[in-house]
Design a protein around this motif. Structure first.
Motif, PDB file in Angstrom:
ATOM      1  N   ILE A 128       0.833  -1.202   0.000  1.00  0.00           N
ATOM      2  CA  ILE A 128       0.000   0.000   0.000  1.00  0.00           C
ATOM      3  C   ILE A 128       0.871   1.257   0.000  1.00  0.00           C
ATOM      4  O   ILE A 128       0.731   2.133  -0.854  1.00  0.00           O
ATOM      5  CB  ILE A 128      -0.953   0.022   1.215  1.00  0.00           C
ATOM      6  CG1 ILE A 128      -1.853  -1.205   1.218  1.00  0.00           C
ATOM      7  CG2 ILE A 128      -1.766   1.311   1.246  1.00  0.00           C
ATOM      8  CD1 ILE A 128      -2.821  -1.294   0.070  1.00  0.00           C
ATOM      9  N   SER A 129       1.788   1.344   0.946  1.00  0.00           N
ATOM     10  CA  SER A 129       2.608   2.547   1.070  1.00  0.00           C
ATOM     11  C   SER A 129       3.837   2.511   0.172  1.00  0.00           C
ATOM     12  O   SER A 129       4.421   3.546  -0.114  1.00  0.00           O
ATOM     13  CB  SER A 129       3.047   2.738   2.524  1.00  0.00           C
ATOM     14  OG  SER A 129       3.937   1.699   2.910  1.00  0.00           O
ATOM     15  N   GLY A 130       4.254   1.316  -0.272  1.00  0.00           N
ATOM     16  CA  GLY A 130       5.467   1.183  -1.070  1.00  0.00           C
ATOM     17  C   GLY A 130       6.734   1.217  -0.233  1.00  0.00           C
ATOM     18  O   GLY A 130       7.840   1.164  -0.751  1.00  0.00           O
ATOM     19  N   LYS A 131       6.586   1.288   1.074  1.00  0.00           N
ATOM     20  CA  LYS A 131       7.722   1.367   1.992  1.00  0.00           C
ATOM     21  C   LYS A 131       8.412   0.006   2.119  1.00  0.00           C
ATOM     22  O   LYS A 131       7.752  -1.024   2.247  1.00  0.00           O
ATOM     23  CB  LYS A 131       7.230   1.835   3.354  1.00  0.00           C
ATOM     24  CG  LYS A 131       8.292   1.971   4.393  1.00  0.00           C
ATOM     25  CD  LYS A 131       7.687   2.435   5.708  1.00  0.00           C
ATOM     26  CE  LYS A 131       8.734   2.444   6.794  1.00  0.00           C
ATOM     27  NZ  LYS A 131       8.141   2.798   8.089  1.00  0.00           N
ATOM     28  N   VAL A 132       9.738   0.015   2.080  1.00  0.00           N
ATOM     29  CA  VAL A 132      10.506  -1.204   2.319  1.00  0.00           C
ATOM     30  C   VAL A 132      10.558  -1.405   3.831  1.00  0.00           C
ATOM     31  O   VAL A 132      11.174  -0.626   4.555  1.00  0.00           O
ATOM     32  CB  VAL A 132      11.923  -1.102   1.716  1.00  0.00           C
ATOM     33  CG1 VAL A 132      12.733  -2.336   2.068  1.00  0.00           C
ATOM     34  CG2 VAL A 132      11.855  -0.919   0.209  1.00  0.00           C
ATOM     35  N   VAL A 133       9.896  -2.445   4.301  1.00  0.00           N
ATOM     36  CA  VAL A 133       9.812  -2.723   5.735  1.00  0.00           C
ATOM     37  C   VAL A 133      11.112  -3.325   6.241  1.00  0.00           C
ATOM     38  O   VAL A 133      11.578  -3.011   7.329  1.00  0.00           O
ATOM     39  CB  VAL A 133       8.617  -3.664   6.016  1.00  0.00           C
ATOM     40  CG1 VAL A 133       8.572  -4.096   7.454  1.00  0.00           C
ATOM     41  CG2 VAL A 133       7.313  -2.994   5.612  1.00  0.00           C
TER      42      VAL A 133
END
Length: 163
Positions: free
Chosen positions: A30-35
């Motif tokens: 959803i956010s495109g953030k690399v966790v």
């Protein structure tokens, strides 16, 4: 008490470089953030690389070139929330007696998720892994088990509360 990092929007992406480095990225869709991201050196790209991502765990099976001989490895990564509870009795009282908002909140926002705490372990196996998969009951009542299909056609099932 420490909470599982539960985000149903996660997916895994992996790449293998020309220098035989396997890079794995766990990404929020959803956010495109690399966790979380990590890399493994000396990976044999001509052998299968298998991954399973479920709930708060990521399992990776690959072969690593070690002294010219490929050896099978299994890498398990667990994701936990950065918040923890130190007083379990207070947690239960807050939930049952006070209906604390922090414990009954049902809203989820991918953009406001904190980075997880990571625990990662690697195992060397004596058998070659052909395929990884997770079991799932019809009504999702029982816990999941990791099933490992090996090269000598044996099936190993790892029952674990962590799945």
């Amino acid at each position: 008490m420490i909470y599982k990092y539960l985000d149903s929007n996660l997916f895994a992406l992996s790449t293998v470089s020309l220098t035989d480095t396997l890079s794995v990225y766990i990404i929020n869709g959803i956010s495109g953030k690399v966790v979380y991201k990590f890399s493994v050196d000396n990976v044999s790209a001509e052998h299968p690389i298998d991954m399973v991502l479920a709930e708060n765990q990521f399992v990776l099976a690959f072969k690593r070139q070690s002294w010219g001989i490929p050896q099978q490895e299994l890498l398990v990564t667990e994701f936990f929330s950065s918040k923890e509870e130190t007083d379990t009795m207070k947690l239960l009282k807050d939930f049952y007696l006070h209906s604390e908002k922090r414990l009954t909140q049902h809203e989820f926002n991918s953009y406001q998720m904190e980075a997880p705490v990571i625990i990662q372990e690697s195992y060397t196996l004596t058998v070659d892994v052909k395929k990884l998969c997770l079991t799932q009951s019809m009504q999702h009542v029982t816990s999941k088990s990791l099933v490992i299909l090996t090269s000598n056609d044996q099936v190993y099932t790892l029952e674990a509360a962590m799945f």
